[in-house]
Design a protein around this motif. Sequence first.
Motif, short mmCIF file in Angstrom:
data_model
loop_
_atom_site.label_atom_id
_atom_site.label_comp_id
_atom_site.label_asym_id
_atom_site.label_seq_id
_atom_site.Cartn_x
_atom_site.Cartn_y
_atom_site.Cartn_z
N GLN A 299 -2.98 11.54 0.83
CA GLN A 299 -1.82 11.22 1.51
C GLN A 299 -1.66 11.79 3.07
O GLN A 299 -1.04 11.10 3.66
N LYS A 300 -2.53 13.05 3.25
CA LYS A 300 -2.44 13.56 4.53
C LYS A 300 -3.53 12.67 5.34
O LYS A 300 -2.94 12.32 6.43
N PHE A 301 -4.54 12.07 4.87
CA PHE A 301 -5.31 11.29 5.65
C PHE A 301 -4.39 9.82 5.99
O PHE A 301 -4.44 9.54 7.07
N ARG A 302 -3.98 9.44 5.05
CA ARG A 302 -2.88 8.18 5.26
C ARG A 302 -1.85 8.44 6.08
O ARG A 302 -1.80 7.64 7.34
N SER A 303 -1.14 9.59 6.33
CA SER A 303 -0.20 9.82 7.26
C SER A 303 -0.62 9.85 8.63
O SER A 303 -0.11 9.80 9.67
N GLY A 304 -2.00 10.80 8.40
CA GLY A 304 -2.70 10.93 9.88
C GLY A 304 -3.36 9.84 10.55
O GLY A 304 -3.14 9.86 11.82
N LEU A 305 -3.12 8.66 9.90
CA LEU A 305 -3.69 7.53 10.45
C LEU A 305 -2.29 6.70 10.84
O LEU A 305 -2.58 5.63 11.46
N GLU A 306 -1.32 7.11 10.64
CA GLU A 306 -0.03 6.42 11.28
C GLU A 306 0.22 6.72 12.85
O GLU A 306 -0.45 7.89 13.30
N PHE B 264 2.96 -3.01 -3.68
CA PHE B 264 2.03 -2.23 -4.08
C PHE B 264 2.68 -0.66 -3.93
O PHE B 264 1.88 0.19 -3.54
N GLY B 265 3.99 -0.74 -4.20
CA GLY B 265 4.87 0.50 -3.88
C GLY B 265 4.61 1.13 -2.73
O GLY B 265 4.76 2.54 -2.51
N GLY B 266 4.77 0.27 -1.62
CA GLY B 266 4.73 1.03 -0.36
C GLY B 266 3.40 1.55 0.21
O GLY B 266 3.21 2.20 1.38
N GLU B 267 2.02 1.25 -0.44
CA GLU B 267 0.85 1.82 -0.36
C GLU B 267 0.00 1.06 0.26
O GLU B 267 -1.22 1.63 0.88
N TRP B 268 0.30 -0.46 0.37
CA TRP B 268 -0.74 -1.29 0.77
C TRP B 268 -1.20 -1.01 2.45
O TRP B 268 -2.40 -1.04 2.77
N LYS B 269 -0.41 -1.04 3.18
CA LYS B 269 -0.73 -0.81 4.50
C LYS B 269 -1.38 0.72 4.90
O LYS B 269 -2.13 0.42 5.73
N GLY B 270 -0.95 1.70 4.31
CA GLY B 270 -1.89 2.79 4.36
C GLY B 270 -3.26 2.63 3.81
O GLY B 270 -4.18 3.20 4.39
N MET B 271 -3.38 1.85 2.71
CA MET B 271 -4.85 1.60 2.20
C MET B 271 -5.56 0.85 3.27
O MET B 271 -6.65 1.06 3.50
N VAL B 272 -4.99 -0.29 3.56
CA VAL B 272 -5.75 -0.78 4.58
C VAL B 272 -6.13 -0.25 5.90
O VAL B 272 -7.29 -0.25 6.30
N ARG B 273 -5.31 0.72 6.33
CA ARG B 273 -5.61 1.64 7.42
C ARG B 273 -6.65 2.50 7.10
O ARG B 273 -7.73 2.70 8.02
N MET B 274 -6.71 2.99 5.95
CA MET B 274 -7.85 3.82 5.41
C MET B 274 -9.13 3.11 5.15
O MET B 274 -10.41 3.38 5.72
N ILE B 275 -9.08 1.85 4.59
CA ILE B 275 -10.27 1.22 4.53
C ILE B 275 -10.66 0.64 5.82
O ILE B 275 -11.81 0.78 5.94
N LYS B 276 -9.81 0.44 6.88
CA LYS B 276 -10.42 0.10 8.37
C LYS B 276 -11.22 1.32 8.88
O LYS B 276 -12.07 1.19 9.58
#
Length: 292
Positions: free
Chosen positions: A9-16, A166-178
């Motif tokens: 969750q921290k990683f995902r937010s850090g990529l915002e 995807f419960g609001g998690e799809w864009k965050g997952m895409v950022r992490m995958i990228k």
Amino acid sequence: MISVKEAFQKFRSGLELTEREQNDASRRQKDIRGYMDECFHVQRDFLTGSYKRWTKTKPLKDVDIFFVLGEDERPYRAKHPSVLLSRVEGKLVEKYGRDCVKCQRRSVSVEFGVAGEDERVLSFDVVPAYDKDHHYEIPDTNSKTGWTDTDPEIHAEKATAANKAFGGEWKGMVRMIKRWNVEKGKPVRPSFLLEVMALDLLRPPFGGDYPYEFESFLSSAAARIHEEWPEPARLGPPVSDIMATADKDQAKSALQQASDSAREAINLGRQGQNGEALKAYRRLFGDLFPLS
Ligand SMILES: Nc1ncnc2c1ncn2[C@@H]1O[C@H](COP(=O)(O)OP(=O)(O)OP(=O)(O)O)[C@@H](O)[C@H]1O
Ligand SMILES: [Mg+2]
């Protein structure tokens, strides 16, 4: 110690993008817009691409701006796309300098230093576009006709719908995958292909378990990277058309390796070795993945 879920969750937010990054981008965009307006008959311009959709990873680079050209600029449409791109390039060089401007397949990139940081750059892809029906046409020096039809609205709608499902998690997952892709030297190109694959391969609902979702995405992506991946609006060429077969072989092995590493990290977590699991995720995603 931080749990694996908290770390993701921290990683995902850090990529915002931070407010500062957005302000910086907005200021530069206005600067480019003002100048493009002086040089061309621009009907309107807007930010687009992954920046606009919130699927861009860090560091922030290649922010796409469409400049929709008016009728005065129509004559370029009858010429080879490199004529228009060269004209845009030449104008941008006059203002921003030869070293900061580069002509690309569909756009001209302009690079700026980031205030207060020595090595970071913020860059923009300036995309000249024409209205066509309800979408746009942009130059494309790789395509047979020289032009590609595109509809960023549809791409944005699909991303928004996927995120919601995807419960609001799809864009965050895409950022992490990228982010994984950047970390490994971009085995998958273009990065938009990962987003397009994620439309199919991240199957809702989100189960709440990031590592499991990653492992599953990475192994499916490895299995299907050789397939043709059409452009989501079915207007432009397949998004998978950049990589040759040998590139796809390499991408497949990178994706498979990443999937195996995710599986090992999951097993470490199951064995109670939380610290080791976090380190394994950091090896996969790089230093932006938090250990604490
Ligand atoms: N083959 C294509 N046909 C039509 N439109 C495309 C195609 N490829 C990309 N696009 C559109 O152009 C936009 C900009 O392309 P770009 O390669 O910069 O991708 P991106 O999604 O912005 O990813 P990145 O994070 O790498 O900048 C995409 O977001 C998409 O809307
Ligand atoms: Mg882009």
